[in-house]
Design a protein around this motif. Structure first.
Motif, PDB file in Angstrom:
ATOM      1  N   ASN A   9       0.870  -1.181   0.000  1.00 21.10           N
ATOM      2  CA  ASN A   9       0.000   0.000   0.000  1.00 21.10           C
ATOM      3  C   ASN A   9       0.902   1.226   0.000  1.00 21.10           C
ATOM      4  OD1 ASN A   9      -2.263   1.606   0.098  1.00 21.10           O
ATOM      5  ND2 ASN A   9      -2.499   1.424   2.309  1.00 21.10           N
ATOM      6  N   THR A  10       1.180   1.761  -1.197  1.00 27.92           N
ATOM      7  CA  THR A  10       2.073   2.908  -1.304  1.00 27.92           C
ATOM      8  C   THR A  10       1.444   4.004  -2.151  1.00 27.92           C
ATOM      9  OG1 THR A  10       3.201   2.089  -3.283  1.00 27.92           O
ATOM     10  CG2 THR A  10       4.132   1.446  -1.161  1.00 27.92           C
ATOM     11  N   ARG A  11       1.906   5.220  -1.901  1.00 27.59           N
ATOM     12  CA  ARG A  11       1.520   6.370  -2.712  1.00 27.59           C
ATOM     13  C   ARG A  11       2.736   7.276  -2.814  1.00 27.59           C
ATOM     14  NH1 ARG A  11      -3.396  10.406  -3.188  1.00 27.59           N
ATOM     15  NH2 ARG A  11      -2.235  12.248  -3.832  1.00 27.59           N
ATOM     16  N   ILE A  12       3.046   7.665  -4.052  1.00 29.01           N
ATOM     17  CA  ILE A  12       4.147   8.588  -4.300  1.00 29.01           C
ATOM     18  C   ILE A  12       3.611   9.736  -5.152  1.00 29.01           C
ATOM     19  CG2 ILE A  12       6.437   8.914  -5.300  1.00 29.01           C
ATOM     20  CD1 ILE A  12       6.859   5.868  -4.941  1.00 29.01           C
ATOM     21  N   ASP A  13       3.827  10.959  -4.690  1.00 30.64           N
ATOM     22  CA  ASP A  13       3.465  12.156  -5.437  1.00 30.64           C
ATOM     23  C   ASP A  13       4.738  12.720  -6.065  1.00 30.64           C
ATOM     24  OD1 ASP A  13       0.496  13.439  -4.442  1.00 30.64           O
ATOM     25  OD2 ASP A  13       1.355  11.825  -3.248  1.00 30.64           O
ATOM     26  N   TYR A  14       4.782  12.760  -7.382  1.00 35.59           N
ATOM     27  CA  TYR A  14       5.955  13.257  -8.087  1.00 35.59           C
ATOM     28  C   TYR A  14       5.837  14.759  -8.325  1.00 35.59           C
ATOM     29  CZ  TYR A  14       7.484   8.492  -8.779  1.00 35.59           C
ATOM     30  OH  TYR A  14       7.918   7.205  -8.560  1.00 35.59           O
ATOM     31  N   PRO A  15       6.959  15.463  -8.399  1.00 31.24           N
ATOM     32  CA  PRO A  15       6.937  16.918  -8.604  1.00 31.24           C
ATOM     33  C   PRO A  15       6.226  17.358  -9.885  1.00 31.24           C
ATOM     34  CG  PRO A  15       9.146  16.215  -7.972  1.00 31.24           C
ATOM     35  CD  PRO A  15       8.328  14.975  -8.199  1.00 31.24           C
ATOM     36  N   ASN A  16       6.180  16.498 -10.904  1.00 30.17           N
ATOM     37  CA  ASN A  16       5.536  16.866 -12.165  1.00 30.17           C
ATOM     38  C   ASN A  16       4.014  16.703 -12.136  1.00 30.17           C
ATOM     39  OD1 ASN A  16       5.297  14.081 -12.268  1.00 30.17           O
ATOM     40  ND2 ASN A  16       6.163  13.862 -14.314  1.00 30.17           N
ATOM     41  N   GLN A  41      -4.590  -3.074  -7.525  1.00 31.71           N
ATOM     42  CA  GLN A  41      -4.842  -1.822  -8.221  1.00 31.71           C
ATOM     43  C   GLN A  41      -3.518  -1.075  -8.235  1.00 31.71           C
ATOM     44  OE1 GLN A  41      -6.627  -2.076  -5.027  1.00 31.71           O
ATOM     45  NE2 GLN A  41      -8.114  -3.418  -5.987  1.00 31.71           N
ATOM     46  N   LEU A  42      -2.933  -0.938  -9.404  1.00 32.24           N
ATOM     47  CA  LEU A  42      -1.683  -0.208  -9.581  1.00 32.24           C
ATOM     48  C   LEU A  42      -2.005   0.956 -10.498  1.00 32.24           C
ATOM     49  CD1 LEU A  42       0.633  -3.292 -10.277  1.00 32.24           C
ATOM     50  CD2 LEU A  42       0.100  -2.239  -8.074  1.00 32.24           C
ATOM     51  N   HIS A  43      -1.959   2.159  -9.953  1.00 30.85           N
ATOM     52  CA  HIS A  43      -2.475   3.340 -10.657  1.00 30.85           C
ATOM     53  C   HIS A  43      -1.416   4.413 -10.810  1.00 30.85           C
ATOM     54  CE1 HIS A  43      -5.443   6.396 -11.778  1.00 30.85           C
ATOM     55  NE2 HIS A  43      -4.776   7.208 -10.982  1.00 30.85           N
ATOM     56  N   CYS A  44      -1.342   4.974 -12.001  1.00 27.11           N
ATOM     57  CA  CYS A  44      -0.510   6.133 -12.287  1.00 27.11           C
ATOM     58  C   CYS A  44      -1.423   7.149 -12.949  1.00 27.11           C
ATOM     59  CB  CYS A  44       0.638   5.746 -13.228  1.00 27.11           C
ATOM     60  SG  CYS A  44       1.651   7.142 -13.761  1.00 27.11           S
ATOM     61  N   GLY A  45      -1.550   8.302 -12.310  1.00 26.51           N
ATOM     62  CA  GLY A  45      -2.435   9.330 -12.846  1.00 26.51           C
ATOM     63  C   GLY A  45      -1.965  10.712 -12.454  1.00 26.51           C
ATOM     64  N   THR A  46      -2.805  11.681 -12.750  1.00 19.34           N
ATOM     65  CA  THR A  46      -2.460  13.067 -12.446  1.00 19.34           C
ATOM     66  C   THR A  46      -3.240  13.542 -11.220  1.00 19.34           C
ATOM     67  OG1 THR A  46      -4.212  14.035 -13.795  1.00 19.34           O
ATOM     68  CG2 THR A  46      -2.130  13.505 -14.914  1.00 19.34           C
ATOM     69  N   ARG A  47      -2.773  14.633 -10.653  1.00 14.41           N
ATOM     70  CA  ARG A  47      -3.479  15.225  -9.507  1.00 14.41           C
ATOM     71  C   ARG A  47      -4.876  15.684  -9.880  1.00 14.41           C
ATOM     72  NH1 ARG A  47       1.727  18.201  -8.103  1.00 14.41           N
ATOM     73  NH2 ARG A  47       2.751  16.697  -6.755  1.00 14.41           N
ATOM     74  N   THR A  48      -5.110  15.919 -11.159  1.00 14.88           N
ATOM     75  CA  THR A  48      -6.431  16.357 -11.611  1.00 14.88           C
ATOM     76  C   THR A  48      -7.370  15.186 -11.888  1.00 14.88           C
ATOM     77  OG1 THR A  48      -5.677  16.486 -13.912  1.00 14.88           O
ATOM     78  CG2 THR A  48      -5.532  18.509 -12.582  1.00 14.88           C
TER      79      THR A  48
END
Length: 96
Positions: A9-16, A41-48
């Motif tokens: 269970n991880t979450r990483i917020d990237y600077p971009n 559930q492996l998710h890569c998305g945007t803050r929006t």
């Protein structure tokens, strides 16, 4: 409902502005929706809220990949391979 143990269970917020969330449960007993014994559930998305890449095995759909609005099947072999495939798929979105 089957009992499951949360094993990642991880979450990483990237600077971009990209967010990567990985959540994997190991089932106590496999079922027809997850014969390999994992719900993920492996998710890569945007803050929006835009999905860039998502690997999951939603009940009724089986193992599959979302790329934007498109979906395609995913052939699960091992948990390690799943994580490696996800890492390779999201690499272009992470910035460098």
């Amino acid at each position: 409902m089957c009992k499951a143990t949360l094993i990642l269970n991880t979450r990483i917020d990237y600077p971009n502005g990209v967010i990567v969330v990985q959540r994997i449960h190991q089932l106590a007993v496999t079922n027809e929706h997850a014969a390999h014994g994992y719900i993920y559930q492996l998710h890569c998305g945007t803050r929006t809220g835009v999905t860039l890449i998502r690997f999951d095995n939603e009940t009724g759909k089986g193992d599959h990949i979302h790329e934007g609005n498109a979906q395609r099947p995913y052939i699960f072999s091992t948990l390690t391979q799943l994580l490696n495939d996800f890492a390779a798929a999201i690499r272009p979105h992470l910035g460098a």
